[in-house]
Design a protein around this motif. Structure first.
Motif, mmCIF file in Angstrom:
data_model
loop_
_atom_site.group_PDB
_atom_site.id
_atom_site.type_symbol
_atom_site.label_atom_id
_atom_site.label_comp_id
_atom_site.label_asym_id
_atom_site.label_seq_id
_atom_site.Cartn_x
_atom_site.Cartn_y
_atom_site.Cartn_z
ATOM 1 N N HIS B 866 0.833 -1.213 0.000
ATOM 2 C CA HIS B 866 0.000 0.000 0.000
ATOM 3 C C HIS B 866 0.857 1.249 0.000
ATOM 4 O O HIS B 866 1.951 1.270 0.544
ATOM 5 C CB HIS B 866 -0.919 0.006 1.226
ATOM 6 C CG HIS B 866 -1.893 -1.133 1.249
ATOM 7 N ND1 HIS B 866 -1.538 -2.414 1.579
ATOM 8 C CD2 HIS B 866 -3.214 -1.175 0.970
ATOM 9 C CE1 HIS B 866 -2.596 -3.206 1.495
ATOM 10 N NE2 HIS B 866 -3.625 -2.494 1.128
ATOM 11 N N TRP B 867 0.322 2.293 -0.589
ATOM 12 C CA TRP B 867 1.066 3.546 -0.604
ATOM 13 C C TRP B 867 0.210 4.728 -0.172
ATOM 14 O O TRP B 867 0.680 5.864 -0.107
ATOM 15 C CB TRP B 867 1.690 3.789 -1.976
ATOM 16 C CG TRP B 867 0.795 3.473 -3.157
ATOM 17 C CD1 TRP B 867 0.695 2.281 -3.791
ATOM 18 C CD2 TRP B 867 -0.120 4.354 -3.812
ATOM 19 N NE1 TRP B 867 -0.232 2.345 -4.803
ATOM 20 C CE2 TRP B 867 -0.743 3.617 -4.849
ATOM 21 C CE3 TRP B 867 -0.479 5.689 -3.631
ATOM 22 C CZ2 TRP B 867 -1.707 4.164 -5.686
ATOM 23 C CZ3 TRP B 867 -1.431 6.238 -4.474
ATOM 24 C CH2 TRP B 867 -2.032 5.486 -5.479
ATOM 25 N N LYS B 873 0.550 1.549 4.778
ATOM 26 C CA LYS B 873 1.628 2.079 3.931
ATOM 27 C C LYS B 873 2.970 2.063 4.661
ATOM 28 O O LYS B 873 4.007 2.284 4.046
ATOM 29 C CB LYS B 873 1.295 3.494 3.445
ATOM 30 C CG LYS B 873 1.257 4.542 4.535
ATOM 31 C CD LYS B 873 0.843 5.888 3.971
ATOM 32 C CE LYS B 873 0.740 6.934 5.064
ATOM 33 N NZ LYS B 873 0.233 8.217 4.575
#
Lengths: 535, 912
Positions: B866-867, B873
């Motif tokens: 995930h970003w 993230k």
């Protein structure tokens, strides 16, 4: 009588951590604190590998090592077998955590909110308990549920409202709870019908989480239990440090500082007897000695989780706690040493030296009582700690002698001879200690001890011994050579304690005596990750 | 010592359906209005197969409710540029403004026509989690129903992350959208990568734990030692994607190395198409007049129609007979006195060379192991034994073979599903006690009953809603962007079919259209709920690029994520513990939900909704009202779009179609209808009853776990082993496509074989990568696979700290799993940071060393990478999704591929 116990059926457990989560909910434990968790253990080498899931937590031992070491009586064992915690008494010294060979105890120094800097969530605001900060905490077998349930006429282990949350939640029916003293209880029946083991049974704690690994041999199915043997290769994953032993994190340099200061200080106070004999001024020796003890205690005071209640509560358990005893002796030691030094009183200083010896012995016994750390719990640590304290004290005595303006060659000679003897004693104690550890300590501990050995023996014993012999042979250089030898002897002792307290202090880790049967087949060998030699 | 008082401390019954293996019961403890604790629903222990318990995921719901990262207001995008590196510039707006914006977009689309110039629906919707979002989206399905055509073909992971081939072939052969052992009675289970202990839900876990203690032997055949492998009696580390060869060798053992008596000959003769005679063109030899398939009757020693009374069908032997063959597109071949043999005998010949020794070379598993396991399977089958279920005597065959993800989808999925089903047929273990069972139907109708979905067709088989392939009815112009009804006959055209795919075709075509199909278009309006395809699909960078081009996206959003990063409007709906909905429970559902009850359960607000969030039903009603569809919306609810029909012959609690109804009014009516349905119209308890009790059930007959009785009662046969119908359909589809000039699907057409033949699937993967990326495949020496995590699978819960914490106790959640010995050869140590590259892309992660994984295999658990998503993230845990290219070469005839790619490993940084 009642004896509450838990069953963990390793044949059933799938390592899903539902019990871990249920425990966190029911007990509102903070981020990173898992009173109950499930280990993921791997045994064997590819392609002959098996993998076992092992629920762990406080074992509520019949003979819990955590109880006698607690200086405040915060940890107790109830009549029904439950090992309890009183957060209001606990000083957060972590002795219980280090005495526990199951790594079941936690101590956190902040509330540990799930989302950290973003503050506490509404459920955390509702449930988080500030009383748990800075003190020891652990699984209680959901004591409130048991007590409230019993008060309502319910049966723990049968009625969910009276049963530990982890047991209630287990989706594989792997966890069960009940009264082992009742032969008709669910858990008694399960133990009769199955093969079980306790973790680290060789330590004599009689843990009360009983692991089922196979159906009873007489039931006609499953392997006949044999004496445990272990896989050579085993690894695992666990919540707080893995499965193999890891370096304990409860005591850091501050605790090591107490053993360094306390050992050198009391050793110096004992060496001050030489000064008495030679009518040297007592103040420099006495003041330095007690200052070192005080510095050590100050260090460790900063390590307690509840420093404001620690000075009083630490005294509450002299019946069994060597920490309480150390503290009580400390109460005597300080006035005696200060008065002896201030008034240059030989009798008072002799009494202080005697108290110092008691203090030093208590320190050695503190470590030995912490049964969760294999490097500490061996009997041979006691002479080692005492011998190094004496050596450090004599060494420092020679240093102070050299600094003093009044020459005292005879005292130097005698001290040098005594230090030679002390080093001999320490080397012998070190040899015995290493002998004792081989086969009874995890690989990590043995590696650290092996790493220390050459320097400790060479720089801490052989070099000072040669210097001392030189000092005795060449009087012109006696003071400097003896002081140098003394400093090396003392520093070697400090290094020893730094390594023993911090670096070699791997905990027991986790182990299973047998891997479970899965359907037909699979059961058998156990695992003790992180131990090259299985005791 | 007690917490709270009776007034301030209460427990609210509700349900968890976060994963496909649910729904399950739970209660939420609420103290002073705050949800504090999830517990099992002990009151449901007697009706729920897992005693009222829920798995670890449900315990994340409290943190989910109070998560500081929740989106607390509707928001609109202010930055028209979309992309990973663009700040969306979301600003809070009122619900009125948000709904008006969406309604205006919808109205504009509607004004232009429900479908666009390419014939695709202007409105699209993507939901995740194998259909589970419908248990959380209230009456939104009624709104979609009122709207008209909606394109559900933008996948969120299905096709590559699901049991795709099993869904299609399972339903075709035995009404089995998914397949399970009859675990309570099964004694021997071979699991090819099925990870039931991680993804089988609480019912699966409980059933298998009981079975283990009872003595069921399970053999796990899988490249790595998964959770399920751990809990099995034996682990067989097979080379990835060679499972079909293993099973073909098992078939060889059964057909060539064991006496015929080891097989259930009665089952094969009477309940399968094994005795059907084959003509020279590979189609059934049929009676010239009745066109019924012929069998060879050993009693009269002649060919007779398959349903001839008193006939004893021959399985083995060579015969001569007259008859006709029916080929594709009505082609007929007349035969006189031609040599023929049965489908069974053809199969025997077909598998004469697939010996264990042959499979050993393919699978990297010793031949002795394969032979032994085949023998154990046959020996445990108890051929000839019976058992009584609810007064009816049925065959008892306690053996089952189950398949997992990557085994039962993509190329080879057909082979594995066929071989598994055939192995069940050989010993009579299909749909009988102890054997291999289907769970539910999604392509056939009615979805509520497998039994009711069984309708006979000619040839003695169950009918199946194939998409037509005849010249007159073939849908040459796709109705969705995946072209499912054009390309995939087996996927059918039920409401589920679009979502089954080939869903990656929809994404692929956004980048580049396919020759002779309509010009690809983005939807005018795209709704997204409980899914994050920018993370969960394959080739996530390509999916993300397509998403960024969509003109108007509405995301029902709990936290920011990688998909709603491209949204135009975010709508924060009430989450699991805040909203109201009634759903069906019980009966038989996937994965191992086999109940003795069926009925309804209520999800109800345990706590007040977070400010700004709204119940999904309220949102749906508002959208219906603002788009002028209120009457159609209410009509859909009355028809059953909320899970239960509000008006039948037995009762009538229908809503006034012309009025706007509150959330409570709608669900009160649904509750009354549910009570009436369960009581045959006698009761009509409403919402208050369900609020108090949480659920209501009626008995579900154990006999309905098994399809065999229905097959017997309707005198039908399982359509095994010979796939004459698919063989014909494949040729017809080829004709249709070629008539339209489409040749890019020709490779897929080769899968329509009457009997599966081993294809070198590992080489197929390697060739596809080599052809498309111009790489030397030797530079990618590892097979990269994935494995489900119970803590995360389907949960949408990566932002929940507690889940992250407890998942950390399970090996592999912190990085990429690698064999310890192989790592040592490469100088890689535990915790080192490595780069894992495929021909498509590269990712980084820390190494987790295990012995329980093949030296040529890497495993990445779950789907992270995930970003944007808060908390997630920061994980720094790699995902294989961005490494897997979406390629037509890797797409099978059912429109699926598998979680598999070749990869390299490079040390980046030593562990600190």
């Amino acid at each position: 009588m009642t004896r509450w116990a838990m069953i963990a059926d390793l044949r059933r457990c799938v390592g899903c951590q539902t019990c871990t989560a249920a425990c966190k909910h029911s007990n509102a434990t903070s981020k990173g604190v898992q009173w109950r968790s499930v280990l993921d253990v791997e045994l064997g080498a590819f392609p002959d590998v098996s993998r076992v899931f092992v629920p762990v937590g406080c074992m509520h031992c019949d003979d819990p090592p955590c109880v006698p070491v607690c200086p405040s009586t915060a940890t107790r064992k109830r009549e029904d077998g439950l090992v309890t915690m009183d957060y209001d008494l606990c000083i957060g010294c972590a002795s219980c955590a280090l005495a526990c060979p199951y790594q079941a105890r936690f101590k956190v120094d902040d509330p540990g909110y799930a989302y950290g800097g973003e503050g506490k969530t509404r459920n955390e605001a509702q449930r988080s308990d500030p009383a748990r900060v800075g003190v020891a905490q652990k699984c209680t077998f959901c004591i409130e549920r048991i007590d409230d349930g019993l008060a309502q006429g319910l049966t723990p282990g049968v009625d969910p409202a009276a049963t530990p949350a982890c047991v209630n939640s287990c989706i594989a029916d792997a966890l069960h709870f009940g009264d082992l003293d009742n032969p008709d209880s669910n858990v008694s029946q399960m133990i009769r019908d199955n093969e079980t083991f306790g973790m680290h049974e060789e330590l004599g704690t009689s843990p009360n989480i009983h692991y089922i690994w196979a159906a009873a041999a007489e039931a006609g199915r499953g392997p006949t239990p044999s004496s445990p043997s272990h896989n050579a290769v085993s690894t695992g994953t666990g919540a707080i440090g893995g499965v193999a032993p890891w370096q304990q994190r409860h005591w850091d340099w501050r605790a090591a500082g107490n053993f360094i200061g306390g050992g050198s200080g009391t050793g110096l106070l004992l060496a001050t007897i030489i000064a008495v004999g030679f009518e040297l001024p007592l103040m420099p020796f006495g003041l330095l000695g007690i200052a070192l003890v005080g510095a050590g205690l100050t260090c460790v005071w900063f390590e307690t989780g509840r420093p404001f209640r620690a000075p009083l509560n630490v005294l509450f358990h002299p019946q069994t706690s060597w920490m309480s005893r150390e503290s009580i002796i400390g109460l005597v030691l300080f006035p005696l040493a200060l008065a002896g030094a201030w008034f240059d009183s030989a009798p008072l200083m002799l009494l202080a030296a005697l108290a110092g010896l008691g203090f030093l012995y208590c320190q050695a016994r503190i470590l030995r009582a912490l049964a969760g750390i294999p490097a500490w719990r061996v009997a041979e640590i006691v002479p080692l700690i005492v011998a190094t304290g004496l050596s450090e004290g004599l060494g420092l005595f020679l240093v102070v002698l050299a600094i003093l303006t009044t020459p005292a060659p005879t005292a130097t000679t005698l001290s040098a001879v005594l230090l030679l003897a002390g080093l001999g004693l320490r080397a012998w104690a070190w040899w015995r200690y290493r002998q004792a550890l081989s086969g009874s300590a995890p690989s990590g501990t043995l590696a650290e001890i092996a790493r220390l050995h050459p320097g400790f023996l060479g720089v801490g014993h052989i070099v000072p011994a040669l210097l001392l012999l030189g000092a005795l042979a060449v009087p012109d250089f006696a003071t400097v050579a003896a002081a140098t030898a003394g400093l090396l002897a003392a520093m070697a002792g400090w290094a020893l304690k730094f390594v023993v307290v911090i670096r070699a202090s791997y905990n027991q880790g986790f182990a299973i005596a047998h891997s479970p049967e899965r359907g037909v087949g699979g059961g058998g060998l156990g695992a003790k990750p992180g131990w090259s030699v299985v005791p | 010592m007690s917490r709270g008082t009776a007034q301030r401390d209460r427990k609210v019954p509700t349900y968890c359906y976060q994963c496909v293996a649910g729904p399950d019961f739970l209660t939420v403890r609420v103290e002073d209005g705050v949800a504090t604790e999830v517990e099992p629903n002990f009151a449901a222990a007697s009706v729920h197969p897992a005693a009222g318990r829920v798995c670890v995921k449900a315990f994340g719901l409290v943190q989910k409710t109070y998560n500081p990262h929740r989106i607390s207001n509707p928001m609109k995008r202010t930055n028209p540029r979309k992309g990973r590196h663009e700040d969306p510039g979301f600003v809070a707006i009122s619900w009125d403004e948000a709904l008006d914006i969406i309604a205006a977009k919808l109205q504009a689309a509607r004004d232009q026509g429900l479908t666009d110039g390419s014939g695709f629906p202007r409105v699209a919707a993507s939901f995740g989690g194998g259909g589970t979002p419908t248990a959380y989206m209230g009456t939104f399905p009624a709104f979609l129903s009122a709207w008209g055509p909606v394109d559900f073909s933008f996948g969120s992971g299905q096709g590559v992350k699901c049991y795709h081939s099993e869904h299609l072939y399972g339903e075709f052969w035995h009404r089995a959208f998914t397949v399970a052992p009859d675990t309570p009675l099964c004694e021997y289970n071979i699991s090819f990568g099925s990870n039931v202990e991680a993804s089988g839900g609480v019912c699966g876990v409980k059933r298998h734990a009981d079975a283990r203690v009872r003595g069921m032997k399970r053999v796990q055949v899988e490249p790595h030692l998964s959770i399920t492998g751990a809990c099995s009696a034996e682990w067989v580390p097979i080379k990835p994607k060679t499972d079909a060869a293993f099973m073909m060798a098992m078939i060889h053992v059964a057909l060539h190395q064991r006496p015929r008596e080891a097989l259930d000959l009665q089952f094969l003769k009477q309940h399968t198409s094994s005795p059907y005679l084959l003509g020279t063109h590979g189609f059934y030899l049929r009676d010239a007049e009745s066109r019924k398939p012929l069998i060879w009757d050993s009693v009269s020693d002649r060919a007779v129609a398959f349903d001839t009374a008193g006939a004893d069908p021959a399985l083995d032997g060579a015969f001569r007979a007259d008859g006709v063959e029916e080929g594709p597109d009505g082609k007929i071949w007349q035969h006189t006195d031609i040599p023929c043999r049965s489908a069974f005998a053809t199969m025997v010949e077909h598998f004469k060379d697939t010996t264990p020794a042959w499979a050993a070379q393919v699978c990297d598993v010793p031949a002795e192991t394969i032979g032994r396991i085949a023998g154990e399977y046959l020996d445990h089958a108890r051929v000839g034994e019976t058992i009584e279920i609810e007064g009816r005597t049925l065959p008892f065959r306690p053996v089952a073979i189950t398949l997992g993800k990557t085994v039962n989808n993509g190329w080879g999925g057909y082979d594995c599903c066929w071989a598994r089903t055939m192995l069940a047929c050989l010993v009579g273990a299909l749909e009988v006690p102890g054997g291999l069972l289907g769970t539910t139907v999604r392509i056939n109708r009615p979805a509520s009953s497998r039994q009711a979905s069984v309708r006979s067709m000619r040839d003695g088989f169950m009918d199946y809603p194939m998409n037509p392939t005849d010249k007159e009815n073939w849908r040459s112009r796709p109705t969705t962007r995946s072209a499912h009804s054009t390309l995939i006959p087996l996927v059918g055209n039920s409401p589920w079919s679009q979502a089954l795919g080939p869903t990656h075709m929809a994404w692929m075509m956004q980048a580049e259209g396919n020759e002779h199909l309509p010009t690809p278009t983005p939807p005018d309006v795209w709704f997204v709920y409980r899914t994050n395809p920018a993370i969960s699909f394959w080739d996530t960078e390509a999916v993300g690029a397509a998403i960024d081009r969509f003109p108007f996206t509405v995301c029902f959003a709990y936290t920011p994520d990688e998909t709603n990063h491209a949204a135009d409007v975010l709508l924060p709906e009430c989450t699991d513990l805040e909203s109201l909905q009634l759903i069906r429970i019980g009966g038989t559902k996937y994965v191992e939900q086999y109940w003795d009850y069926q009925g309804f359960a209520l999800r109800q607000p345990a706590v007040e909704a977070a400010s700004g969030a709204r119940d999904f039903t309220w949102i749906a009603t508002q959208l219906a009202k603002r788009t002028g569809l209120l009457e159609a919306y209410n009509g859909a609810i009355n028809k059953g779009a909320a899970g239960v029909s509000l008006k039948t012959a037995a009762y009538d609690v229908a809503l006034d179609p012309a009025k706007e109804h509150s959330v409570e009014e709608i669900w009160d009516a649904a509750c009354r209808a549910a009570s009436a349905e369960l009581s045959g119209g006698a009761d009509n308890q409403g919402l208050e009853y369900y609020r108090e009790h949480g659920y209501r059930v009626a008995p579900f007959p154990r006999l309905d776990w098994y399809l065999y009785p229905e097959i017997i009662d309707q005198s039908l046969r399982f359509e095994m082993p010979y796939q004459e119908r698919l063989f014909r359909i494949g040729q017809e589809l080829a004709n249709r496509l070629h008539e339209k000039g489409i040749t890019w699907w020709d490779t897929q057409l080769s899968e329509y074989a009457a009997l599966p033949r081993w294809h070198d699937l590992p080489s197929l993967w390697e060739k596809a990568l080599t052809d498309n990326f111009d790489v030397d495949i030797a530079d990618y020496p590892f097979w990269l696979v994935t494995s489900r995590s119970m803590q995360y699978a389907w949960g949408g819960n990566v932002d929940i700290q507690m889940i992250k914490e407890v998942a950390g106790n399970v090996a592999g959640h912190s990085g990429v799993i690698m064999n310890g010995g192989r790592a040592a050869e490469l100088g890689i140590h535990e915790g080192d940071l490595v780069e894992i590259a495929s021909p498509l892309s590269a990712t980084r992660g820390h190494v987790v060393l295990r012995q329980g994984v093949r030296p040529d295999t890497l495993v990445m658990i779950g789907q992270f990478d995930h970003w944007v998503t808060p908390l997630a993230k920061t994980f720094q845990v790699p995902s294989m999704n961005k490494l897997m290219p979406m390629l037509l070469d890797l797409t099978d005839a059912t429109g699926s591929s598998a979680d598999l790619v070749k990869a390299s490993v490079k040390l980046i940084e030593r562990r600190a």
